[in-house]
Design a protein around this motif. Structure first.
Motif, mmCIF file in Angstrom:
data_model
loop_
_atom_site.group_PDB
_atom_site.id
_atom_site.type_symbol
_atom_site.label_atom_id
_atom_site.label_comp_id
_atom_site.label_asym_id
_atom_site.label_seq_id
_atom_site.Cartn_x
_atom_site.Cartn_y
_atom_site.Cartn_z
ATOM 1 N N GLY A 186 0.784 -1.232 0.000
ATOM 2 C CA GLY A 186 0.000 0.000 0.000
ATOM 3 C C GLY A 186 0.817 1.284 0.000
ATOM 4 N N TYR A 187 2.084 1.216 -0.376
ATOM 5 C CA TYR A 187 2.963 2.386 -0.325
ATOM 6 C C TYR A 187 2.391 3.577 -1.103
ATOM 7 C CZ TYR A 187 7.158 5.257 -0.794
ATOM 8 O OH TYR A 187 8.050 6.296 -0.770
ATOM 9 N N TYR A 188 2.018 3.359 -2.354
ATOM 10 C CA TYR A 188 1.498 4.465 -3.169
ATOM 11 C C TYR A 188 0.112 4.908 -2.695
ATOM 12 C CZ TYR A 188 5.481 3.772 -6.196
ATOM 13 O OH TYR A 188 6.756 3.687 -6.670
ATOM 14 N N LEU A 189 -0.692 3.968 -2.251
ATOM 15 C CA LEU A 189 -1.997 4.333 -1.694
ATOM 16 C C LEU A 189 -1.817 5.193 -0.446
ATOM 17 C CD1 LEU A 189 -3.887 0.950 -2.127
ATOM 18 C CD2 LEU A 189 -4.334 3.073 -3.375
ATOM 19 N N TYR A 190 -0.824 4.856 0.367
ATOM 20 C CA TYR A 190 -0.535 5.645 1.564
ATOM 21 C C TYR A 190 -0.167 7.077 1.170
ATOM 22 C CZ TYR A 190 1.772 7.465 5.674
ATOM 23 O OH TYR A 190 2.137 8.277 6.716
ATOM 24 N N LYS A 204 -10.878 8.861 -4.166
ATOM 25 C CA LYS A 204 -11.560 7.575 -4.005
ATOM 26 C C LYS A 204 -10.559 6.497 -4.426
ATOM 27 C CE LYS A 204 -15.909 9.818 -4.865
ATOM 28 N NZ LYS A 204 -16.917 10.151 -5.844
ATOM 29 N N LEU A 205 -9.866 5.947 -3.442
ATOM 30 C CA LEU A 205 -8.782 5.008 -3.686
ATOM 31 C C LEU A 205 -9.236 3.574 -3.486
ATOM 32 C CD1 LEU A 205 -6.033 6.916 -1.675
ATOM 33 C CD2 LEU A 205 -6.380 6.941 -4.157
ATOM 34 N N THR A 206 -8.678 2.675 -4.285
ATOM 35 C CA THR A 206 -8.890 1.237 -4.143
ATOM 36 C C THR A 206 -7.574 0.556 -4.460
ATOM 37 O OG1 THR A 206 -11.196 1.422 -4.861
ATOM 38 C CG2 THR A 206 -10.214 -0.763 -4.950
ATOM 39 N N GLY A 207 -7.257 -0.471 -3.678
ATOM 40 C CA GLY A 207 -6.058 -1.252 -3.934
ATOM 41 C C GLY A 207 -6.413 -2.683 -4.253
ATOM 42 N N SER A 208 -5.621 -3.289 -5.100
ATOM 43 C CA SER A 208 -5.831 -4.680 -5.479
ATOM 44 C C SER A 208 -4.484 -5.367 -5.600
ATOM 45 C CB SER A 208 -6.586 -4.745 -6.811
ATOM 46 O OG SER A 208 -6.746 -6.088 -7.207
ATOM 47 N N ASP A 209 -4.424 -6.603 -5.136
ATOM 48 C CA ASP A 209 -3.212 -7.392 -5.265
ATOM 49 C C ASP A 209 -3.587 -8.861 -5.196
ATOM 50 O OD1 ASP A 209 0.002 -6.443 -4.730
ATOM 51 O OD2 ASP A 209 -0.453 -8.578 -4.734
ATOM 52 N N TYR A 210 -2.762 -9.715 -5.758
ATOM 53 C CA TYR A 210 -2.984 -11.160 -5.705
ATOM 54 C C TYR A 210 -2.521 -11.723 -4.358
ATOM 55 C CZ TYR A 210 -2.801 -16.081 -6.967
ATOM 56 O OH TYR A 210 -2.994 -17.439 -6.998
ATOM 57 N N ASP A 211 -1.488 -11.125 -3.789
ATOM 58 C CA ASP A 211 -0.845 -11.625 -2.576
ATOM 59 C C ASP A 211 -1.605 -11.213 -1.319
ATOM 60 O OD1 ASP A 211 1.174 -12.740 -0.917
ATOM 61 O OD2 ASP A 211 2.108 -10.769 -0.740
ATOM 62 N N LEU A 212 -2.162 -12.200 -0.622
ATOM 63 C CA LEU A 212 -2.932 -11.906 0.595
ATOM 64 C C LEU A 212 -2.064 -11.319 1.701
ATOM 65 C CD1 LEU A 212 -5.455 -14.886 0.895
ATOM 66 C CD2 LEU A 212 -5.964 -12.473 0.526
ATOM 67 N N ASP A 213 -0.819 -11.768 1.822
ATOM 68 C CA ASP A 213 0.064 -11.212 2.850
ATOM 69 C C ASP A 213 0.347 -9.737 2.585
ATOM 70 O OD1 ASP A 213 0.254 -13.566 4.334
ATOM 71 O OD2 ASP A 213 1.975 -14.283 3.176
ATOM 72 N N GLY A 214 0.544 -9.392 1.322
ATOM 73 C CA GLY A 214 0.736 -7.984 0.969
ATOM 74 C C GLY A 214 -0.477 -7.152 1.325
ATOM 75 N N LEU A 215 -1.662 -7.693 1.052
ATOM 76 C CA LEU A 215 -2.896 -6.973 1.390
ATOM 77 C C LEU A 215 -3.067 -6.828 2.899
ATOM 78 C CD1 LEU A 215 -5.379 -8.431 -1.248
ATOM 79 C CD2 LEU A 215 -4.386 -6.136 -1.195
ATOM 80 N N LYS A 256 -2.763 -2.775 7.424
ATOM 81 C CA LYS A 256 -2.132 -2.195 8.617
ATOM 82 C C LYS A 256 -1.664 -0.761 8.362
ATOM 83 C CE LYS A 256 -0.353 -6.656 10.137
ATOM 84 N NZ LYS A 256 0.863 -7.463 10.291
ATOM 85 N N ASN A 257 -1.297 -0.462 7.114
ATOM 86 C CA ASN A 257 -0.716 0.836 6.766
ATOM 87 C C ASN A 257 -1.733 1.872 6.303
ATOM 88 O OD1 ASN A 257 1.896 -0.213 7.196
ATOM 89 N ND2 ASN A 257 1.995 -0.981 5.120
ATOM 90 N N LEU A 258 -2.962 1.433 6.025
ATOM 91 C CA LEU A 258 -3.932 2.315 5.379
ATOM 92 C C LEU A 258 -5.209 2.475 6.187
ATOM 93 C CD1 LEU A 258 -3.617 0.838 1.785
ATOM 94 C CD2 LEU A 258 -2.624 2.977 2.606
ATOM 95 N N SER A 259 -5.917 3.531 5.880
ATOM 96 C CA SER A 259 -7.236 3.770 6.463
ATOM 97 C C SER A 259 -8.176 2.633 6.083
ATOM 98 C CB SER A 259 -7.796 5.098 5.930
ATOM 99 O OG SER A 259 -9.180 5.166 6.120
ATOM 100 N N LYS A 260 -9.057 2.312 6.982
ATOM 101 C CA LYS A 260 -10.062 1.263 6.718
ATOM 102 C C LYS A 260 -11.014 1.686 5.600
ATOM 103 C CE LYS A 260 -8.918 -1.400 10.271
ATOM 104 N NZ LYS A 260 -7.602 -1.893 10.061
ATOM 105 N N LYS A 261 -11.032 2.962 5.268
ATOM 106 C CA LYS A 261 -11.927 3.467 4.227
ATOM 107 C C LYS A 261 -11.446 3.103 2.824
ATOM 108 C CE LYS A 261 -13.449 7.355 7.008
ATOM 109 N NZ LYS A 261 -13.506 8.807 7.134
#
Length: 101
Positions: free
Chosen positions: A48-52, A62-73, A78-83
């Motif tokens: 979530g570096y860029y989202l942060y 209005k941000l959304t993040g997507s990744d294949y890796d569950l550990d990364g998500l 932990k690093n981002l707002s729950k929103k």
């Protein structure tokens, strides 16, 4: 990009020790030139570096993040707002987003 946004971005990147990452992040966000209420999807968001960075520029986005890796998500959560929605998806398959959203 507005001066206050550039100053905020510079402040956010102050403690980034990797100079290549710092230059790359600044270039990407400056080229993106986020505008208020814009929707931004970060595919391959990792931790979530860029989202942060985007979420702390002082612009309503209005941000959304997507990744294949569950550990990364999990780390991104932990690093981002729950929103900020984080969605597991495989880029090589159909993404769970409608066209033009």
């Amino acid at each position: 990009m507005k001066k206050f946004v550039v100053k905020k971005l510079d402040a956010l990147l102050t403690n980034t020790g990797d100079m290549a990452l710092k230059r790359r992040a600044k270039k990407i966000i400056q080229e993106l030139d986020p505008q208020p209420n814009e929707k931004i999807l970060d595919i391959g968001c990792g931790d979530g570096y860029y989202l942060y960075l985007l979420s702390n520029l002082g612009i309503q986005l209005k941000l959304t993040g997507s990744d294949y890796d569950l550990d990364g998500l999990k780390n991104a959560r932990k690093n981002l707002s729950k929103k900020i929605p984080l969605i597991q998806a495989d880029l090589m398959k159909t993404l769970p987003f409608k066209n033009n959203t």
